[in-house]
Structure formats: structure tokens, C-alpha cells
Scaffold this motif. Structure first.
Motif: not given
Lengths: 118, 106
Positions: A3-6, A23-24, A94-103, A106-111
Motif C-alpha cells: 500500500q502506498l498512500v499519498e 506512507a508505505a 502526483y503518484y508515489c511508486a515503488r520501483l521494481g525490475h529495471n526501473n 511496480a506499485y502505485w499509490g492512488q495519487g
């Protein structure tokens, strides 16, 4: 579950500052690069900033370099974006995101919506 | 900066139809990632590293390509596939996205 909450968006005047937070939960935050991506109304996606696991390395496109600062607090599992000297063209979700394989993002918040207007 | 050009910009497909979306890079990239964004929602990673399906993505989707030319294919279009699809390269900074292909159901 990841979970990613902006938070922190809102209406701000041109030239002013705003700080966004993310908040992750659901994963070991300190193990992952994190990023911010934005999307202007009815427009496409634009990468805004990336930060390494420790926070020692940061990356920005020219459009925000020198005005935006990405940071993180691993103890709080939180990501931040300090935005200074805001312009009307910074208006976007604006979205918070977790990076994964090769940039890949992988996961996005709701913005969170930032509107820069007088 | 690597510019990604997606085509078509918009298209409509009938249920059961095969659909191919393309993404061309201005310089060679190692991989391409694809995202699906339904109206009013956040983007979701759909295909990563050119051809790997993200968790939960139906196997009617596939990705392929190399160098400067990449594609996303839907073997048999379904109603739920109507969305905008973006490609993205992570090979070099600045990370860049294509401008998107809006896929509608006919």
C-alpha cells in the motif's frame, strides 16, 4: 499487500512551496528504490524523481531539477517530495511508486492532486 | 533523452479481435515496461521487462520486441481491456513514458 498512500496535495499559488508525503506499508520499505510520477489533467505520465534505498542517490528530469527534492525516512516507511518555486505547469496528480525490475514502476499509490494557480 | 512514440494514439476493437499496440524508442533500450490505466484510476504495471506479465494479468496479453521496437498484443479483446496503455523505458535517465494508446471497445 503493498500500500502506498499519498497526502499533502492541494491548491498553491505560483512561486510557493508544497511538500507531499507517501506512507508505505506491506513491504520492507528500506529495500526498495522509490519514485514520484505525475500526470497533468487529461495528459500522460511523467517521471519526477527517484531515490535509492538509503537516500544517498537521487535522480530528476530537467523539468524539476533544482526545484524539487525527493527524500525518505526508512524508520517511518515514508517518502517525501518537497516542491519549491511551483509553476502552473506543475499542476498534476502526483503518484508515489515503488520501483521494481529495471526501473519499472511496480506499485502505485492512488495519487494526490496538486493545483498551482493564483 | 529517449523519446518513446506509441501508435496508434487511439483505436477501437471488437470483442474477440486481436490487438497490437506499438512503442518505438528514439534509441535502443534493453527492456520495455507497459502500464494499463483505466479511467479515473492509478496506472498499473501490466508487462515488465518486455514480455513478463505482472501478477494478475490475463494470459491473452503478451509483450515482445527489442532494440527500438516493442509491442503489446491482446490475443482476443475483452470489454475489460478498454483502457489507456503506456510504454516506459528504464534503461537510462531520464526515465520516459510514451504518450499512450487509448484502446476502446467497439
Amino acid at each position: 499487500e503493498v500500500q502506498l498512500v499519498e497526502s499533502g496535495g492541494g491548491l498553491v499559488q505560483p512561486g510557493r512551496s508544497l511538500k507531499l508525503s507517501c506512507a508505505a506499508s506491506g513491504f520492507t520499505f528500506s529495500n526498495y528504490y522509490m519514485a514520484w510520477v505525475r500526470q497533468a489533467p487529461k495528459k500522460g505520465l511523467e517521471w519526477v524523481a527517484t531515490i535509492s534505498t538509503s537516500g544517498s542517490r537521487t535522480y530528476y528530469p530537467d523539468s524539476v531539477k533544482g526545484r524539487f527534492t525527493i527524500s525518505r525516512d526508512n524508520a517511518k516507511s515514508s517518502l517525501y517530495l518537497q516542491m519549491n518555486s511551483l509553476k502552473s505547469e506543475d499542476t498534476a496528480t502526483y503518484y508515489c511508486a515503488r520501483l521494481g525490475h529495471n526501473n519499472g514502476f511496480a506499485y502505485w499509490g492512488q495519487g494526490t492532486l496538486v493545483t498551482v494557480s493564483s | 533523452e529517449i523519446v518513446l512514440t506509441q501508435s496508434p494514439t487511439t483505436m477501437a476493437a471488437s470483442p474477440g479481435e486481436k490487438v497490437t499496440l506499438t512503442c518505438r524508442a528514439s534509441s535502443s533500450v534493453s527492456y520495455m515496461h507497459w502500464y494499463q490505466q483505466r479511467s479515473g484510476t492509478s496506472p498499473k504495471l501490466w508487462i515488465y521487462e518486455t514480455s513478463k506479465l505482472a501478477s494478475g494479468v490475463p494470459n491473452r496479453f503478451s509483450g515482445s520486441g527489442s532494440g527500438t521496437s516493442y509491442s503489446l498484443t491482446i490475443n482476443s479483446m475483452e470489454t475489460e481491456d478498454a483502457a489507456t496503455y503506456y510504454c516506459q523505458q528504464g534503461s537510462s535517465y531520464p526515465l520516459t513514458f510514451g504518450s499512450g494508446t487509448k484502446l476502446e471497445i467497439k
